[in-house]
Design a protein around this motif. Structure first.
Motif, PDB file in Angstrom:
ATOM      1  N   ASP A 179      22.550   5.045   1.452  1.00 35.27           N
ATOM      2  CA  ASP A 179      23.580   4.576   0.519  1.00 35.27           C
ATOM      3  C   ASP A 179      23.535   3.061   0.335  1.00 35.27           C
ATOM      4  O   ASP A 179      24.429   2.475  -0.261  1.00 35.27           O
ATOM      5  CB  ASP A 179      24.981   4.993   1.020  1.00 35.27           C
ATOM      6  N   VAL A 180      22.498   2.442   0.882  1.00 32.16           N
ATOM      7  CA  VAL A 180      22.341   0.980   0.770  1.00 32.16           C
ATOM      8  C   VAL A 180      21.180   0.695  -0.182  1.00 32.16           C
ATOM      9  O   VAL A 180      20.142   1.344  -0.115  1.00 32.16           O
ATOM     10  CB  VAL A 180      22.043   0.371   2.165  1.00 32.16           C
ATOM     11  N   LYS A 219       0.816  -1.210   0.000  1.00 34.12           N
ATOM     12  CA  LYS A 219       0.000   0.000   0.000  1.00 34.12           C
ATOM     13  C   LYS A 219       0.852   1.263   0.000  1.00 34.12           C
ATOM     14  O   LYS A 219       0.428   2.308  -0.475  1.00 34.12           O
ATOM     15  CB  LYS A 219      -0.859  -0.024   1.265  1.00 34.12           C
ATOM     16  N   THR A 220       2.025   1.169   0.601  1.00 35.89           N
ATOM     17  CA  THR A 220       2.927   2.313   0.668  1.00 35.89           C
ATOM     18  C   THR A 220       4.291   1.846   0.202  1.00 35.89           C
ATOM     19  O   THR A 220       4.693   0.733   0.534  1.00 35.89           O
ATOM     20  CB  THR A 220       3.070   2.795   2.132  1.00 35.89           C
ATOM     21  N   ILE A 221       5.001   2.690  -0.546  1.00 31.38           N
ATOM     22  CA  ILE A 221       6.336   2.262  -0.974  1.00 31.38           C
ATOM     23  C   ILE A 221       7.372   3.300  -0.585  1.00 31.38           C
ATOM     24  O   ILE A 221       7.050   4.461  -0.347  1.00 31.38           O
ATOM     25  CB  ILE A 221       6.400   1.973  -2.495  1.00 31.38           C
ATOM     26  N   GLU A 222       8.623   2.866  -0.541  1.00 36.06           N
ATOM     27  CA  GLU A 222       9.725   3.744  -0.207  1.00 36.06           C
ATOM     28  C   GLU A 222      10.808   3.529  -1.261  1.00 36.06           C
ATOM     29  O   GLU A 222      11.296   2.394  -1.403  1.00 36.06           O
ATOM     30  CB  GLU A 222      10.252   3.349   1.187  1.00 36.06           C
ATOM     31  N   PRO A 223      11.195   4.580  -2.019  1.00 38.73           N
ATOM     32  CA  PRO A 223      12.197   4.354  -3.074  1.00 38.73           C
ATOM     33  C   PRO A 223      13.551   3.968  -2.484  1.00 38.73           C
ATOM     34  O   PRO A 223      13.881   4.365  -1.365  1.00 38.73           O
ATOM     35  CB  PRO A 223      12.301   5.713  -3.775  1.00 38.73           C
ATOM     36  N   ILE A 224      14.325   3.188  -3.245  1.00 41.18           N
ATOM     37  CA  ILE A 224      15.702   2.890  -2.825  1.00 41.18           C
ATOM     38  C   ILE A 224      16.648   3.539  -3.831  1.00 41.18           C
ATOM     39  O   ILE A 224      16.274   3.781  -4.980  1.00 41.18           O
ATOM     40  CB  ILE A 224      15.946   1.365  -2.686  1.00 41.18           C
ATOM     41  N   ARG A 225      17.877   3.823  -3.381  1.00 44.07           N
ATOM     42  CA  ARG A 225      18.788   4.679  -4.168  1.00 44.07           C
ATOM     43  C   ARG A 225      19.914   3.828  -4.761  1.00 44.07           C
ATOM     44  O   ARG A 225      20.534   3.032  -4.069  1.00 44.07           O
ATOM     45  CB  ARG A 225      19.394   5.726  -3.227  1.00 44.07           C
ATOM     46  N   TYR A 227      28.645  -5.360  -0.334  1.00 46.03           N
ATOM     47  CA  TYR A 227      28.214  -3.961  -0.435  1.00 46.03           C
ATOM     48  C   TYR A 227      28.812  -3.308  -1.682  1.00 46.03           C
ATOM     49  O   TYR A 227      28.107  -2.670  -2.468  1.00 46.03           O
ATOM     50  CB  TYR A 227      28.602  -3.176   0.827  1.00 46.03           C
ATOM     51  N   LEU A 228      30.112  -3.509  -1.870  1.00 52.90           N
ATOM     52  CA  LEU A 228      30.772  -2.881  -3.020  1.00 52.90           C
ATOM     53  C   LEU A 228      30.171  -3.375  -4.333  1.00 52.90           C
ATOM     54  O   LEU A 228      29.905  -2.595  -5.246  1.00 52.90           O
ATOM     55  CB  LEU A 228      32.265  -3.244  -3.019  1.00 52.90           C
ATOM     56  N   HIS A 229      29.940  -4.668  -4.403  1.00 55.71           N
ATOM     57  CA  HIS A 229      29.490  -5.264  -5.661  1.00 55.71           C
ATOM     58  C   HIS A 229      28.027  -4.929  -5.974  1.00 55.71           C
ATOM     59  O   HIS A 229      27.696  -4.637  -7.114  1.00 55.71           O
ATOM     60  CB  HIS A 229      29.689  -6.778  -5.609  1.00 55.71           C
ATOM     61  N   GLY A 230      27.177  -4.975  -4.961  1.00 57.61           N
ATOM     62  CA  GLY A 230      25.755  -4.827  -5.276  1.00 57.61           C
ATOM     63  C   GLY A 230      24.967  -3.919  -4.348  1.00 57.61           C
ATOM     64  O   GLY A 230      23.745  -3.863  -4.433  1.00 57.61           O
ATOM     65  N   GLY A 231      25.663  -3.212  -3.439  1.00 58.08           N
ATOM     66  CA  GLY A 231      24.932  -2.314  -2.542  1.00 58.08           C
ATOM     67  C   GLY A 231      24.137  -3.063  -1.489  1.00 58.08           C
ATOM     68  O   GLY A 231      23.191  -2.526  -0.896  1.00 58.08           O
ATOM     69  N   ILE A 232      24.532  -4.324  -1.227  1.00 59.97           N
ATOM     70  CA  ILE A 232      23.809  -5.136  -0.231  1.00 59.97           C
ATOM     71  C   ILE A 232      24.499  -4.987   1.122  1.00 59.97           C
ATOM     72  O   ILE A 232      25.710  -5.168   1.216  1.00 59.97           O
ATOM     73  CB  ILE A 232      23.826  -6.630  -0.634  1.00 59.97           C
ATOM     74  N   ARG A 233      23.715  -4.674   2.134  1.00 59.94           N
ATOM     75  CA  ARG A 233      24.312  -4.583   3.472  1.00 59.94           C
ATOM     76  C   ARG A 233      23.956  -5.839   4.259  1.00 59.94           C
ATOM     77  O   ARG A 233      22.780  -6.157   4.448  1.00 59.94           O
ATOM     78  CB  ARG A 233      23.812  -3.330   4.197  1.00 59.94           C
ATOM     79  N   SER A 234      24.989  -6.536   4.721  1.00 59.42           N
ATOM     80  CA  SER A 234      24.795  -7.748   5.521  1.00 59.42           C
ATOM     81  C   SER A 234      25.516  -7.539   6.844  1.00 59.42           C
ATOM     82  O   SER A 234      25.967  -6.433   7.125  1.00 59.42           O
ATOM     83  CB  SER A 234      25.362  -8.951   4.766  1.00 59.42           C
ATOM     84  N   CYS A 235      25.649  -8.586   7.643  1.00 61.17           N
ATOM     85  CA  CYS A 235      26.259  -8.411   8.958  1.00 61.17           C
ATOM     86  C   CYS A 235      27.215  -9.564   9.265  1.00 61.17           C
ATOM     87  O   CYS A 235      26.818 -10.729   9.166  1.00 61.17           O
ATOM     88  CB  CYS A 235      25.151  -8.369  10.002  1.00 61.17           C
ATOM     89  N   GLU A 236      28.430  -9.231   9.629  1.00 62.65           N
ATOM     90  CA  GLU A 236      29.394 -10.245  10.055  1.00 62.65           C
ATOM     91  C   GLU A 236      28.979 -10.788  11.418  1.00 62.65           C
ATOM     92  O   GLU A 236      28.680 -10.019  12.337  1.00 62.65           O
ATOM     93  CB  GLU A 236      30.782  -9.599  10.158  1.00 62.65           C
ATOM     94  N   ILE A 237      28.906 -12.123  11.527  1.00 64.90           N
ATOM     95  CA  ILE A 237      28.692 -12.731  12.847  1.00 64.90           C
ATOM     96  C   ILE A 237      29.801 -13.761  12.990  1.00 64.90           C
ATOM     97  O   ILE A 237      29.634 -14.932  12.652  1.00 64.90           O
ATOM     98  CB  ILE A 237      27.287 -13.359  12.968  1.00 64.90           C
ATOM     99  N   ARG A 293      31.943   2.919  -7.793  1.00 59.63           N
ATOM    100  CA  ARG A 293      32.925   3.927  -7.357  1.00 59.63           C
ATOM    101  C   ARG A 293      32.369   4.734  -6.165  1.00 59.63           C
ATOM    102  O   ARG A 293      33.079   4.991  -5.195  1.00 59.63           O
ATOM    103  CB  ARG A 293      33.216   4.859  -8.540  1.00 59.63           C
ATOM    104  N   GLU A 294      31.079   5.099  -6.241  1.00 63.47           N
ATOM    105  CA  GLU A 294      30.473   5.845  -5.119  1.00 63.47           C
ATOM    106  C   GLU A 294      30.443   4.979  -3.851  1.00 63.47           C
ATOM    107  O   GLU A 294      30.713   5.453  -2.747  1.00 63.47           O
ATOM    108  CB  GLU A 294      29.054   6.284  -5.490  1.00 63.47           C
ATOM    109  N   ARG A 295      30.147   3.712  -4.037  1.00 64.59           N
ATOM    110  CA  ARG A 295      30.095   2.821  -2.863  1.00 64.59           C
ATOM    111  C   ARG A 295      31.479   2.631  -2.251  1.00 64.59           C
ATOM    112  O   ARG A 295      31.622   2.512  -1.047  1.00 64.59           O
ATOM    113  CB  ARG A 295      29.475   1.469  -3.249  1.00 64.59           C
ATOM    114  N   GLN A 296      32.503   2.624  -3.101  1.00 66.60           N
ATOM    115  CA  GLN A 296      33.870   2.493  -2.580  1.00 66.60           C
ATOM    116  C   GLN A 296      34.183   3.672  -1.655  1.00 66.60           C
ATOM    117  O   GLN A 296      34.747   3.509  -0.571  1.00 66.60           O
ATOM    118  CB  GLN A 296      34.875   2.436  -3.743  1.00 66.60           C
ATOM    119  N   GLN A 297      33.762   4.881  -2.088  1.00 66.64           N
ATOM    120  CA  GLN A 297      34.005   6.073  -1.264  1.00 66.64           C
ATOM    121  C   GLN A 297      33.256   5.974   0.068  1.00 66.64           C
ATOM    122  O   GLN A 297      33.805   6.257   1.138  1.00 66.64           O
ATOM    123  CB  GLN A 297      33.561   7.332  -2.056  1.00 66.64           C
ATOM    124  N   VAL A 298      31.994   5.552  -0.030  1.00 64.11           N
ATOM    125  CA  VAL A 298      31.163   5.406   1.180  1.00 64.11           C
ATOM    126  C   VAL A 298      31.830   4.432   2.161  1.00 64.11           C
ATOM    127  O   VAL A 298      31.944   4.710   3.357  1.00 64.11           O
ATOM    128  CB  VAL A 298      29.753   4.871   0.783  1.00 64.11           C
TER     129      VAL A 298
END
Ligand code: PLP
Length: 460
Positions: free
Chosen positions: A45-46, A14-20, A374-384, A25-30
């Motif tokens: 930036d994710v 019903k409601t959406i939120e755009p992703i960026r 993250y660098l390759h595809g903008g995916i944020r995961s978590c190291e455990i 290269r931009e992700r490398q800087q981030v």
């Protein structure tokens, strides 16, 4: 007649939120600016955020409606009584104490029960649970079943408590030093694996025989209950609500982060049967969280939790939830990516040690893989793995690695569609194809506690 087998999202959007979308290269800087710590990155930036399933759920129309109904009275709010009723219906516990999130419930519980010389067994402590136990001066002891530590071994209930080890601990250290025992359902730090009803019941009997109360860390109680329905003999015809109720019936209390299986963005509670413990907990609550009928939450948060607790036990929802997480795990296995087997309830855990066998634990293979996703595809995961749980021996300075090196892809509830997940799968497949080129990481700076949140890294 043939039945349609495809399992679909049991809701409309019903409601959406755009992703960026950023370039590599931009992700490398981030990433460089963030000290290679994905917790330091701006969420904008994710592209696909699988950092956590905690507090990231999409709310339902009924929850939003409840939020408008929220009663913001300081004391005796109508929303509190609705919250209390719904929590009590599921847990059967006497005292329901709201807190702003799970770790606040943990802090209150271990401030009262912890202290030097005390021991808290758990199938596996989550990081905040361990930190709260240790901050009180007590020891946090993890007792998972041995197969829980073997990522490639299949098993229905790899989240179980090791009962023999628990019995030995009680015998060796003495029940008088164990103020309570905890079971985490599902076992987040151990691959998100479920705990069987039999194991909860047997742990409860063992503890109660020596006067030790049993608590559940109940964040993902509904996902655990549905696993029991699917996998444990005798439960197929029971409703998930009945199964959840039985799980709680073996416990004397629970801590809960409502940010998981109450389908909300903030909230939690401590629930106990012991009147004396409840009274002490409420005294701390008033000082640090708020009056006992709101405990650091707004009335509208309590409404959203009350409604979320109803929705999470809907079996159409749970079927879709567990199936959509398993989909990611199965597809990764098909392309040869080593994942913790079988898929857990809220997340898929990539075995980073097997993914990057050339990167040793002290060079943090999980952190290296998470940064590359993250660098390759903008995916944020978590190291455990060794970033979260590794330690240096205080006397010798020797590195003690974590038992497992995992990268967790936690799937937010009701947020991403199957095509989002197909994108994630494609991206991981591409990183897997070039895995030989990935290098380890070095820690540049770190805080004394919960270092994974703020440590800074450098690629080697
Ligand atoms: C098993 C478990 N226990 C406790 C917590 C802490 O809950 P919160 O983040 O609400 O403080 C979490 C959060 O991820 C968890 O997964």
């Amino acid at each position: 007649m043939k039945r349609v087998k495809t399992i679909i999202e049991p809701f409309k959007i019903k409601t959406i939120e755009p992703i960026r979308f950023l370039t590599r290269r931009e992700r490398q800087q981030v990433l460089t600016d963030a000290g290679y710590n994905l917790f330091n990155i701006h969420a904008d930036d994710v592209l696909i955020d699988l950092l956590t399933d905690s507090g990231t759920a999409a709310l339902s129309a009924r929850q939003w409606a409840g939020i408008m109904e929220g009663d913001e009275a300081y004391a005796g709010s109508r929303s509190f009584y609705r919250f209390e009723k719904n929590v009590r219906e599921i847990t059967g516990l006497r005292h329901i104490i709201p807190t702003h999130q799970g770790r606040a419930a943990e802090r209150i519980l271990f401030t009262i029960t912890g202290g030097e010389g005390r021991i808290f067994p758990n199938n596996t402590h989550f990081d905040t649970t361990r930190a709260n136990v240790e901050m009180s001066g007590a020891d946090a002891v993890d007792l998972p079943v041995p197969e829980g530590a073997l990522p490639s071994v299949e098993g229905n209930f790899k989240g179980n408590m090791d009962l023999e080890a628990l019995e030995a601990l009680i015998r060796q250290r003495g029940p008088e030093h164990i103020p309570l025992c905890m079971i985490t359902v599902t076992n987040n730090a151990n691959g998100g694996q479920p705990v069987s009803m039999e194991n909860i019941r047997n742990t409860s009997e063992l503890c109660h025989a020596t006067g030790i109360p049993l608590f559940l860390d109940a964040c993902r109680f509904a996902e655990n209950a549905y696993f029991i329905k699917l996998r444990e003999p005798g439960y197929r015809r029971k409703s998930t609500r009945e199964i959840a109720r039985e799980m709680f019936s073996y416990a004397d209390g629970c801590t809960m982060s409502a940010k998981k299986d109450a389908l909300v963005n903030i909230g939690g509670f401590l629930a106990v049967n012991d009147d004396n413990l409840a009274q002490k907990a409420r005294s701390i609550l008033v000082v640090t969280e708020g009056f006992p009928t709101y405990g650091g939450l707004a009335g509208h948060d309590l409404e959203a939790i009350a409604q979320g607790l109803r929705e999470v036990l809907d079996e159409h929802y749970l079927k879709y939830r567990l199936r959509s997480v398993a989909y990611v795990g199965e597809k990764l296995s098909e392309i040869g990516v080593p994942v913790f087997q079988p898929p857990g309830g809220h997340a898929i855990y990539i075995d980073a040690k097997a993914f990057l066998p050339h990167v040793p634990s002290h060079e943090y293979p999980g952190q290296s893989l998470a940064c590359e996703l993250y660098l390759h595809g903008g995916i944020r995961s978590c190291e455990i793995g060794s970033v979260m749980f590794g330690k240096r021996d205080p006397s010798t300075g020797a590195f003690q690695p974590a038992r497992l090196e995992l990268v967790r892809l936690a799937i937010p509830r009701r947020v991403y569609t199957q095509s989002h997940m197909d994108y994630v799968l494609e991206c991981i497949g591409e990183v897997f194809a070039k895995r030989d080129k990935l290098k380890g990481m070095r820690i540049v700076s770190e805080p004394p506690l919960l270092r994974h949140f703020t440590a800074r890294f450098e690629p080697l």
